[in-house]
Design a protein around this motif. Structure first.
Motif, PDB file in Angstrom:
ATOM      1  N   UNK A 166       0.837  -1.208   0.000  1.00 37.04           N
ATOM      2  CA  UNK A 166       0.000   0.000   0.000  1.00 37.04           C
ATOM      3  C   UNK A 166       0.873   1.260   0.000  1.00 37.04           C
ATOM      4  N   UNK A 167       1.910   1.273   0.836  1.00 30.94           N
ATOM      5  CA  UNK A 167       2.796   2.439   0.917  1.00 30.94           C
ATOM      6  C   UNK A 167       3.522   2.681  -0.406  1.00 30.94           C
ATOM      7  N   UNK A 168       3.985   1.611  -1.049  1.00 31.52           N
ATOM      8  CA  UNK A 168       4.636   1.763  -2.356  1.00 31.52           C
ATOM      9  C   UNK A 168       3.671   2.360  -3.371  1.00 31.52           C
ATOM     10  N   UNK A 169       2.472   1.821  -3.408  1.00 35.83           N
ATOM     11  CA  UNK A 169       1.486   2.311  -4.383  1.00 35.83           C
ATOM     12  C   UNK A 169       1.124   3.768  -4.129  1.00 35.83           C
ATOM     13  N   UNK A 170       0.922   4.121  -2.869  1.00 31.77           N
ATOM     14  CA  UNK A 170       0.561   5.507  -2.554  1.00 31.77           C
ATOM     15  C   UNK A 170       1.716   6.455  -2.849  1.00 31.77           C
ATOM     16  N   UNK A 171       2.919   6.096  -2.429  1.00 31.86           N
ATOM     17  CA  UNK A 171       4.069   6.978  -2.590  1.00 31.86           C
ATOM     18  C   UNK A 171       4.460   7.155  -4.055  1.00 31.86           C
ATOM     19  N   UNK A 224       1.379   7.942  -9.825  1.00 30.55           N
ATOM     20  CA  UNK A 224       1.669   8.976 -10.808  1.00 30.55           C
ATOM     21  C   UNK A 224       3.139   9.096 -11.165  1.00 30.55           C
ATOM     22  N   UNK A 225       4.018   8.424 -10.422  1.00 27.29           N
ATOM     23  CA  UNK A 225       5.465   8.502 -10.654  1.00 27.29           C
ATOM     24  C   UNK A 225       6.001   7.235 -11.293  1.00 27.29           C
ATOM     25  N   UNK A 226       5.452   6.098 -10.867  1.00 30.58           N
ATOM     26  CA  UNK A 226       5.922   4.799 -11.352  1.00 30.58           C
ATOM     27  C   UNK A 226       4.746   3.833 -11.411  1.00 30.58           C
ATOM     28  N   UNK A 227       4.907   2.833 -12.227  1.00 29.53           N
ATOM     29  CA  UNK A 227       3.947   1.742 -12.263  1.00 29.53           C
ATOM     30  C   UNK A 227       4.373   0.734 -11.197  1.00 29.53           C
ATOM     31  N   UNK A 228       3.460   0.376 -10.308  1.00 28.34           N
ATOM     32  CA  UNK A 228       3.735  -0.638  -9.292  1.00 28.34           C
ATOM     33  C   UNK A 228       2.910  -1.855  -9.666  1.00 28.34           C
TER      34      UNK A 228
END
Length: 135
Positions: A42-47, A50-54
């Motif tokens: 969740x933290x990776x996706x939120x952070x 718009x910057x990277x595809x997770x």
């Protein structure tokens, strides 16, 4: 070898980095005690929104280094010589924060990773590397 989920590999012209998070056989399971696996994803996706595809995959076949995350360069990063960076034993929030800060800065080929990520970086076998691109 473990069964993998089939996901499209980043297209050659992908303009942003791709972060692949292993959540298969060992990664993201109680076999790796300690981290809150759900919160990490969740933290990776939120952070990185718009910057990277997770993306999540079932298994990257590097179970001895669970939790495994692979950061693939953007198109710009590839033009600058950036290559996928494999990170293992990513089992604490500080490591996840270091990864997200690096990726927000551009990731492989654009920005040098924080020195602390040297502790997590590893090279998987050629077979495993090739399979990431086949998924």
């Amino acid at each position: 070898m473990n069964k993998r989920a089939r996901h499209a590999a980043p297209a050659p012209g992908t303009t942003r980095p791709t972060v692949t998070v292993c959540r298969g056989c060992c990664c993201g399971t109680p076999e790796v005690p300690g981290p809150d696996h759900t919160a990490q994803l969740r933290d990776l996706r939120q952070a990185l929104d718009g910057t990277a595809t997770v993306r999540v995959t079932d298994c990257l076949d590097a179970c001895e280094r669970a939790n495994v995350i692979v950061v693939q360069p953007s198109a710009e990063g590839r033009k600058n010589g950036g290559r996928p960076v494999w990170l293992g034993l990513v089992n604490d929030p500080d490591a996840t924060s270091d990864i997200t800060a690096w990726v927000r800065g551009g990731g492989p080929g654009v920005t040098d990773p924080p020195d602390i990520l040297d502790l997590y970086t590893f090279r998987p076998s050629r077979r495993v590397q090739a399979e990431l691109h086949d998924t």
